[in-house]
Write a protein that holds these residues in place. Structure first.
Motif, PDB file in Angstrom:
ATOM      1  N   SER A 180     -10.226  -3.267  10.355  1.00  0.00           N
ATOM      2  CA  SER A 180     -11.233  -1.988  10.391  1.00  0.00           C
ATOM      3  C   SER A 180     -12.530  -2.388  10.292  1.00  0.00           C
ATOM      4  O   SER A 180     -13.542  -1.760  10.780  1.00  0.00           O
ATOM      5  CB  SER A 180     -10.768  -1.380   8.975  1.00  0.00           C
ATOM      6  N   ARG A 183      -2.557   3.230  -8.153  1.00  0.00           N
ATOM      7  CA  ARG A 183      -2.275   4.391  -6.988  1.00  0.00           C
ATOM      8  C   ARG A 183      -1.357   5.536  -7.336  1.00  0.00           C
ATOM      9  O   ARG A 183      -1.427   6.702  -6.921  1.00  0.00           O
ATOM     10  CB  ARG A 183      -1.640   3.759  -5.834  1.00  0.00           C
ATOM     11  N   THR A 191     -16.994   1.669   3.824  1.00  0.00           N
ATOM     12  CA  THR A 191     -16.154   1.923   2.808  1.00  0.00           C
ATOM     13  C   THR A 191     -14.848   1.436   2.567  1.00  0.00           C
ATOM     14  O   THR A 191     -14.168   1.050   3.617  1.00  0.00           O
ATOM     15  CB  THR A 191     -16.213   3.458   2.581  1.00  0.00           C
ATOM     16  N   GLY A 192     -14.280   1.145   1.622  1.00  0.00           N
ATOM     17  CA  GLY A 192     -12.891   0.979   1.320  1.00  0.00           C
ATOM     18  C   GLY A 192     -12.115   2.281   1.539  1.00  0.00           C
ATOM     19  O   GLY A 192     -12.841   3.349   1.621  1.00  0.00           O
ATOM     20  N   PRO A 193     -10.955   2.365   1.332  1.00  0.00           N
ATOM     21  CA  PRO A 193     -10.252   3.795   1.412  1.00  0.00           C
ATOM     22  C   PRO A 193     -10.717   4.512   0.227  1.00  0.00           C
ATOM     23  O   PRO A 193     -10.893   4.135  -0.969  1.00  0.00           O
ATOM     24  CB  PRO A 193      -8.798   3.029   1.159  1.00  0.00           C
ATOM     25  N   GLY A 206     -13.145   2.269  -3.696  1.00  0.00           N
ATOM     26  CA  GLY A 206     -13.754   2.561  -2.455  1.00  0.00           C
ATOM     27  C   GLY A 206     -14.714   3.613  -2.974  1.00  0.00           C
ATOM     28  O   GLY A 206     -15.657   3.496  -2.466  1.00  0.00           O
ATOM     29  N   ARG A 207     -14.275   4.535  -3.692  1.00  0.00           N
ATOM     30  CA  ARG A 207     -15.325   5.781  -4.107  1.00  0.00           C
ATOM     31  C   ARG A 207     -16.466   5.177  -4.727  1.00  0.00           C
ATOM     32  O   ARG A 207     -17.734   5.562  -4.494  1.00  0.00           O
ATOM     33  CB  ARG A 207     -14.565   6.817  -4.897  1.00  0.00           C
ATOM     34  N   GLU A 228     -15.106   5.068   6.870  1.00  0.00           N
ATOM     35  CA  GLU A 228     -14.148   4.624   5.980  1.00  0.00           C
ATOM     36  C   GLU A 228     -13.363   3.613   6.641  1.00  0.00           C
ATOM     37  O   GLU A 228     -12.504   3.983   7.377  1.00  0.00           O
ATOM     38  CB  GLU A 228     -13.356   5.856   5.435  1.00  0.00           C
ATOM     39  N   ASN A 253      -9.368   7.179  -1.112  1.00  0.00           N
ATOM     40  CA  ASN A 253      -8.461   7.515  -1.986  1.00  0.00           C
ATOM     41  C   ASN A 253      -8.139   6.721  -3.287  1.00  0.00           C
ATOM     42  O   ASN A 253      -7.329   6.829  -4.032  1.00  0.00           O
ATOM     43  CB  ASN A 253      -7.058   7.940  -1.266  1.00  0.00           C
ATOM     44  N   ASN A 312     -10.355   0.183   5.752  1.00  0.00           N
ATOM     45  CA  ASN A 312      -8.956   0.218   4.772  1.00  0.00           C
ATOM     46  C   ASN A 312      -8.887  -1.171   4.330  1.00  0.00           C
ATOM     47  O   ASN A 312      -7.826  -1.869   3.903  1.00  0.00           O
ATOM     48  CB  ASN A 312      -7.670   0.457   5.741  1.00  0.00           C
ATOM     49  N   ASN A 319       0.722  -1.156   0.015  1.00  0.00           N
ATOM     50  CA  ASN A 319      -0.030   0.019   0.081  1.00  0.00           C
ATOM     51  C   ASN A 319       0.904   1.230   0.001  1.00  0.00           C
ATOM     52  O   ASN A 319       0.496   2.391   0.321  1.00  0.00           O
ATOM     53  CB  ASN A 319      -0.978   0.149   1.209  1.00  0.00           C
TER      54      ASN A 319
END
Length: 334
Positions: free
Chosen positions: A222, A125, A182-184, A190-191, A215, A186, A217, A99
């Motif tokens: 999490s 990423r 949610t997922g991350p 996730g979005r 949010e 960024n 991860n 990551n």
């Protein structure tokens, strides 16, 4: 040491014919090929693979970059990649980003040094423009993750519609107070899964309580910790959509730790359909990604790029599926 000329002499053919038989290129009569193969066997000839690769400026090796090797989701994607790679004589090297975006850039440097013939990125990423510029010179394929509006060859599912499908399922079970881990945010997946959740809620005119969107991860921990936050609310959700299976399992663990029952008290739906989803208790209802097919298609595209073949299109969206198991039930609370 036995040379290719020795094989050619025994088989009474040219060295070029022997080379074509070894490399499976060009047209060679069946009888001639059999004579060459028999000579190779008798002389125990070992082709100089390294020299041949250097002449062609190829390594017969590809690099697969994984965002987090601890995430079990990627194992079946890798199997799909390897199934095609092995059939085509390629070895697969694995790079773990853990990551960290900087590591992705470092792995691309390996490609620029031509230590591998191509790269499959299972993460998107790094800087999109820089990656697109690199893809103009080197074979690069994205799989699982993606850039919106990019012309990079990409294999994925439609995460928005998939998340909408998961949320629709909970709503059709008469849940109206639904939480989303949610997922991350960024990361595009996730979005997009958050967008799909919001679209489904809006379609049924259901309010999205900001306290019920947290949010994560993508880790079990999490999911566990954020579910505890939901349970601490004066009015907890009756159902939770987690953006991946590991967080869904963490959420179920948290629910059980507080004495509640899944799905009698709270329903939970995940995403990905990893191997443990079917053997977890209760067995997890989830969105199945065609992970093996994603990996297989990504490797097929990479081979096309390595051989400078033109792709018919660059965006490949594969079908997902809702897998109904035991972790969701009709809402009984009023």
């Amino acid at each position: 040491m036995v040379r290719i000329a020795d094989v050619a002499k025994m088989a009474n053919v040219s060295t070029a014919t022997v080379s074509r038989v070894i490399s499976h290129t060009g047209t060679v009569k069946k009888e001639t090929a059999e004579k060459v193969l028999e000579a190779i066997k008798k002389l125990n000839y070992q082709p100089n693979v390294l020299a041949r690769q250097l002449r062609k400026l190829e390594t017969k090796t590809i690099l697969v970059v994984v965002p987090d090797i601890a995430n079990t989701f990627f194992s079946n994607v890798l199997r799909g990649i390897e199934s095609v790679a092995m059939k085509n004589g390629y070895q697969v090297l694995l790079g773990d980003m853990d990551n960290y975006v900087e590591r992705e850039n470092g792995y691309l440097y390996i490609l620029r040094q031509r230590k591998v013939d191509g790269v499959i990125l299972l993460a998107a990423r790094s800087n999109q423009w820089l990656l697109e510029e690199a893809a103009k010179e080197y074979p690069i394929v994205l799989a699982c993750e993606y850039y919106e509006g990019s012309q990079l060859p990409t294999v994925s599912i439609d995460n928005v519609s998939s998340a909408r499908k998961a949320t629709d399922y909970l709503i059709n079970l008469q849940h109206t107070r639904i939480g989303h881990i949610t997922g991350p945010l960024n990361i595009v997946v996730g979005r997009d899964r958050l967008r799909g959740f919001q679209q489904a809620m809006n379609q049924y005119n259901l309010p999205v309580d900001p306290l019920l969107v947290q949010e994560g991860n993508f880790s079990f921990e999490s999911g566990f910790n954020l579910m505890l936050k939901f349970l601490a609310l004066e009015k907890p959700p009756t159902a939770v959509f987690a953006a991946n299976d590991e967080m869904a399992m963490g959420a179920i663990k948290a629910i059980k730790s507080k004495g509640f029952i899944v799905p009698k008290d709270i329903s939970v739906i995940g995403f990905d359909d990893i191997k443990f989803a079917s053997i977890f208790e209760p067995a997890l209802t989830t969105i199945e990604q065609p992970t093996f097919s994603i990996g297989k298609k990504a490797m097929e595209l990479l081979i096309e790029l390595i051989y400078h073949h033109e792709l018919p299109k660059v965006q490949f969206i594969l079908e997902d599926q809702l897998i109904v198991r035991e972790s969701c039930a009709v809402c009984l609370s009023k």
